[in-house]
Design a protein around this motif. Structure first.
Motif, PDB file in Angstrom:
ATOM      1  N   LYS A 105       0.855  -1.194   0.000  1.00 58.23           N
ATOM      2  CA  LYS A 105       0.000   0.000   0.000  1.00 58.23           C
ATOM      3  C   LYS A 105       0.885   1.236   0.000  1.00 58.23           C
ATOM      4  CE  LYS A 105      -4.199  -1.622   2.187  1.00 58.23           C
ATOM      5  NZ  LYS A 105      -5.150  -1.426   3.270  1.00 58.23           N
ATOM      6  N   GLY A 145      -3.089   4.734   0.234  1.00 57.11           N
ATOM      7  CA  GLY A 145      -3.848   3.527   0.536  1.00 57.11           C
ATOM      8  C   GLY A 145      -4.113   2.638  -0.663  1.00 57.11           C
ATOM      9  N   LYS A 146      -3.544   2.955  -1.830  1.00 60.73           N
ATOM     10  CA  LYS A 146      -3.741   2.124  -3.021  1.00 60.73           C
ATOM     11  C   LYS A 146      -2.665   1.044  -3.075  1.00 60.73           C
ATOM     12  CE  LYS A 146      -5.798   5.728  -5.826  1.00 60.73           C
ATOM     13  NZ  LYS A 146      -5.712   6.493  -7.062  1.00 60.73           N
ATOM     14  N   TRP A 147      -3.032  -0.109  -3.668  1.00 62.78           N
ATOM     15  CA  TRP A 147      -2.088  -1.204  -3.825  1.00 62.78           C
ATOM     16  C   TRP A 147      -1.242  -0.951  -5.073  1.00 62.78           C
ATOM     17  CZ3 TRP A 147      -1.148  -4.707  -0.206  1.00 62.78           C
ATOM     18  CH2 TRP A 147      -2.113  -4.904   0.783  1.00 62.78           C
TER      19      TRP A 147
END
Length: 88
Positions: free
Chosen positions: A23, A27-29
């Motif tokens: 992450k 908060g994005k993968w």
């Protein structure tokens, strides 16, 4: 046949993708990316003539690492890190 292995200095860092997902700050993968230094070059050569040719090409492009007092064995100080070994 021979294997020529040379340790070089002043090599730029390369970005390598590890395949792992992490992450980021928002908060994005995203894929994990690491900085690596590939400072060992290895070639397979048929004879000593080809070893000498490859070594000349390496010397033109890179600076070959030399032993440093206090970091390497006394027998390796001020010597270039080059190894030629026999392979089948």
């Amino acid at each position: 046949m021979y294997r020529l292995t040379v340790h070089v200095t002043d090599v730029p860092r390369a970005e390598v993708r590890t395949g792992r997902k992490i992450k980021n700050a928002s908060g994005k993968w995203v894929e994990e990316v690491k900085q690596k230094i590939h400072n060992v070059i290895s070639y397979v050569c048929k004879d000593h003539r080809e070893v000498a040719k490859k070594l000349g090409q390496i010397r033109n492009k890179y600076t070959i690492m030399k032993g440093i007092a206090g970091q390497h064995k006394v027998s390796k100080v001020d010597k270039e890190f080059i190894q030629v070994s026999n392979i089948k």
